[in-house]
Enzyme design. Structure first.
Site, PDB file in Angstrom:
ATOM      1  N   ASP A 255      46.468  40.136  45.263  1.00 12.25           N
ATOM      2  CA  ASP A 255      46.248  41.334  44.463  1.00 12.25           C
ATOM      3  C   ASP A 255      47.490  42.238  44.589  1.00 12.25           C
ATOM      4  O   ASP A 255      48.379  42.001  45.416  1.00 12.25           O
ATOM      5  CB  ASP A 255      44.952  42.057  44.853  1.00 12.25           C
ATOM      6  CG  ASP A 255      44.404  42.869  43.670  1.00 12.25           C
ATOM      7  OD1 ASP A 255      45.178  43.146  42.733  1.00 12.25           O
ATOM      8  OD2 ASP A 255      43.221  43.243  43.683  1.00 12.25           O
TER       9      ASP A 255
HETATM   10  C1  BGC Z   1      43.322  45.041  40.740  1.00  8.76           C
HETATM   11  C2  BGC Z   1      43.194  43.661  40.127  1.00  8.76           C
HETATM   12  C3  BGC Z   1      44.160  43.501  38.985  1.00  8.76           C
HETATM   13  C4  BGC Z   1      45.548  43.825  39.441  1.00  8.76           C
HETATM   14  C5  BGC Z   1      46.590  43.658  38.352  1.00  8.76           C
HETATM   15  C6  BGC Z   1      44.761  45.437  41.011  1.00  8.76           C
HETATM   16  O1  BGC Z   1      44.883  46.776  41.357  1.00  8.76           O
HETATM   17  O2  BGC Z   1      42.577  45.077  41.939  1.00  8.76           O
HETATM   18  O3  BGC Z   1      41.874  43.438  39.730  1.00  8.76           O
HETATM   19  O4  BGC Z   1      44.066  42.203  38.488  1.00  8.76           O
HETATM   20  O5  BGC Z   1      45.587  45.156  39.912  1.00  8.76           O
HETATM   21  O6  BGC Z   1      46.461  44.631  37.385  1.00  8.76           O
END
Ligand code: BGC
Length: 703
Positions: A255
């Site tokens: 993440d």
């Molecule tokens: C979120 C994810 C997301 C990623 C990319 C993160 O802050 O937890 O769900 O896919 O950002 O945008």
């Protein structure tokens, strides 16, 4: 198995080029849309980036792709990813809303449509589906999830993976956030997680197991920890379970900045340490942290990782790029830019079927076509809020508001509008005008709820009620004595028991996407009989959280006549609305449940029930099958969802609905750590919701 192309490339790569393949960098957003900042272009030319997120558009992606393929030594293409969670340009309902349709076929179709739009703008991968089992409405991300139930989550996972990845215009799906993120302490985003092995195995893992079985190309570990071990550095769950036991050979993508955050978790001393922990655990791609780029060379030097660890990750990334046809641009088929009308129709279908009629004190629907209607409230004219938490490229000005939808659907009605108050401020000066508008109308449509940014990531609420002075507005309108239909927009259950007591009807209209206004009007005018059902238990108060249908009985179940039983002094245990709840403008009667008396374990069990539409309009009903293992070596929940069916019924029509319980439905995570089914008696409950009183029940003995 690595291809000869991947192996040949690997053999030529320097360490920096290998690490480059493991690095994912974000595009920059400007007023004109996403762009590649000069620094990103430079890094791509230097082969220091393998994939890019948040950049889309034919020109932007092609320009950068050419830099990667023509201006680097090895010409390895970039992978472009984006959060296409509930649509790209055509926005569908947020996942919690779409889950309320309980229809895998619809879930698959909306994912396929989103993939088709994504491919047109150069995208290859989505960070979806989000599969966190969520039982805490304080947690903003409940809105991105398919709700509280693991079996439902597993069906959602299969449908979404299939839809996103369906040829010829599929994109790679990323099942996220692996795992247990929905159980953050106190419903606070990113907070620590502690849970039993049973909860992990039985509640949180099943949707991910289903996604892997369905062939998900990628998995994203959660930001969070479980019992002190962050998922971004969890060898037991990533390497041990995902790769070794489940045979997942796709790509693990961290993440956002999660690998560097291992330092703040307190399990890594520096970036090298963090990179080693993540790579060793099995993460291939570092999304937006400096850990792999800056830390891996040092980790290699220190002997914390081997070049074989790095090579294995690079090969998995190359395999995904090959699978997506990125090396061979001729092979990637881009759909024609047509079918907009089809996608709008699909968005409208998904949205109207997601709406849940929560309460109805008198039959006010459908609305009469020629009356005076006062549309009141801060959500009535809001476009952006209709789109929900992951609006991708959804355009506000292409989104249908509630007011527009109602005006279009009821051309002979006199429709007035008063906002009353903003969504979340304390200026009550518009309430008087709204009360005056209500006084002149035959009926009020009161559009209340949250702004879309109040649900989703980092959008937790300790008091999930109506924000700002919406309660004052609602009470002033209810005090007029007019007939009031409330349209409640939110990404979570809102705890407003007073509203359910006083309004004539309340509909959960969630965040329904591009076609929100038309879809709401379809339900209000009777073009569609409300059919959505809650994929999550709706609490009466925050104090009841977590609350869900699959609770165990305990040794002292609630008994109002006995103080020393499991209950509150100030509220009943029962929720405001149970899982599966959803009223309609027609009614259904269940009868004649047919369950075999017995049978062997390990074989499917066939059931049937008769469902009749006893009302006067056509409708669509969801039939649920819950199971209870009455005596087992481990105390089992009083009911667990194990099957469902959809049935369309004309007025007065009845049908026999066939249902099947898979052999796995009778299993649980045994004391020996293995999934097991024990012979004995099971209770089968079939009905319209998890309210036992509404279900037919029978017993079956399996051995
Ligand atoms: C979120 C994810 C997301 C990623 C990319 C993160 O802050 O937890 O769900 O896919 O950002 O945008």
């Amino acid at each position: 198995m690595s291809s000869s192309r991947a192996l040949a490339l690997l053999a030529k790569m320097t360490l920096a080029e290998k690490i480059g393949q493991l690095v994912m960098v974000a595009g920059t957003h400007t007023v004109t849309g996403p762009v590649a900042a000069p620094d990103l272009v430079l890094r791509v030319r230097q082969a220091r980036v393998g994939s890019v997120l948040n950049l889309f558009g034919e020109n932007e992606t092609q320009g950068l792709q050419e830099a990667a393929m023509r201006e680097t030594r090895l010409g390895i293409p970039l992978l472009f990813g984006l959060d296409v969670v509930h649509g790209f340009k055509t926005i569908f309902p947020v996942p919690l809303a779409e889950a309320a349709v309980f229809d895998p076929d619809l879930w698959e179709r909306t994912a396929r449509a989103a993939a088709e739009e994504s491919v047109q703008v150069g995208l290859h991968l989505t960070f979806a589906p989000m599969l966190d089992v969520a039982r805490d409405p304080r947690w903003g991300r409940i809105c991105e999830s398919p709700g509280e139930d693991p079996w439902l989550g597993a069906r959602f996972a299969e449908a979404k993976v299939k839809g996103f990845q369906s040829p010829p215009h599929g994109i790679a799906a990323t099942a996220k956030h692996f795992v247990g993120y929905g159980a953050v302490t106190a419903g606070r985003d990113y907070a620590p997680v502690d849970m039993s092995e049973r909860a992990l195995q039985e509640i949180h893992l099943p949707p991910f197991a289903a996604a892997v079985a369905a062939g998900a190309a990628a998995i994203m570990p959660a930001f969070t920890d479980i019992a002190g071990v962050p998922l971004s550095a969890h060898p037991g769950l990533l390497h041990g379970l995902l790769r070794e036991r489940w045979g997942f050979d796709g790509v693990l993508i961290s993440d956002y900045n999660a690998i560097a955050e291992l330092i703040r978790h307190g399990v890594a001393a520096d970036l090298a340490d963090a990179s080693a922990l993540a790579l060793k655990a099995g993460i291939d791609i570092d999304m937006m942290s400096p850990a792999y780029e800056e830390g891996l060379p040092l980790a290699l030097e220190r002997g914390q990782v081997t070049i074989a660890d790095i090579d294995a990750a690079v090969l998995r990334v190359l395999a995904l790029k090959e699978r997506l046809g990125l090396f061979d641009t001729q092979r990637r088929k881009v759909p024609k830019k047509d079918a907009l009308a089809n996608r709008q129709a699909l968005a409208r279908e998904a949205a109207r079927r997601s709406i849940v009629l929560l309460s109805q004190r008198k039959p006010v629907l459908p609305l009469k076509p020629d009356q005076i209607i006062a549309v009141i409230g801060p959500l009535a004219q809001s476009r952006r809020d209709m789109l929900g938490s992951w609006a991708a490229a959804g355009a506000d000005d292409e989104t249908i508001t509630i007011l527009e939808g109602v005006r279009t659907a009821l051309p002979n009605a006199t429709i007035t509008f008063a906002r009353g108050t903003a969504i979340d401020d304390h200026d009550a000066s518009g309430i008087a005008e709204a009360v005056a508008a209500a006084g002149k109308a035959d009926l009020v449509l009161l559009c209340l709820g949250e702004a879309c940014h109040m649900s989703g990531e980092a959008a937790c609420r300790a008091i999930p009620e109506l924000p700002g002075c919406q309660r004052a507005l609602a009470e002033a309108i209810l005090d007029t004595g007019e007939t009031v239909v409330v349209l409640l927009s939110s990404g979570r259950p809102l705890m407003v028991p007073w509203l359910f007591e006083r309004a004539h009807a309340v509909l959960a209209t969630w965040f329904l996407g591009s076609e929100a206004g038309h879809a709401i009007a379809d339900v209000l005018t009777g073009r569609w009989a409300p059919s959505g059902k809650l994929p999550v238990t709706w609490p009466r108060a925050v104090g009841q959280i977590p609350i869900f249908h699959a609770q165990r009985n305990s040794g002292r179940p609630e008994n109002p006549a006995d103080s020393f039983t499991s209950k509150y002094l100030d509220l009943p245990n029962s929720p405001q609305f149970p899982f599966g709840h959803g009223l309609s403008t027609t009614q259904y009667a269940y009868s004649d449940l047919r369950v075999p008396e017995g049978g062997p374990l390990g074989k499917p069990v066939n059931l049937a029930v008769t469902v009749a539409n006893t009302g006067s309009v056509a409708g669509e009903e969801t039939v649920f099958v819950f199971l209870r293992d009455i005596v087992a070596t481990v105390a089992r929940p009083m009911m667990e969802l194990k099957a469902m069916a959809k049935v369309a019924l004309g007025p007065g029509e009845r049908k026999t609905v066939a249902l099947q319980l898979a052999p796995g439905a009778f299993q649980f995570f045994g004391l020996d750590g293995l999934w097991t089914a024990e012979s004995g008696e099971f209770e089968v409950l079939v009905g319209p919701s998890a309210d036992r009183a509404c279900c037919l029940s029978a017993r079956i003995r399996l051995s």
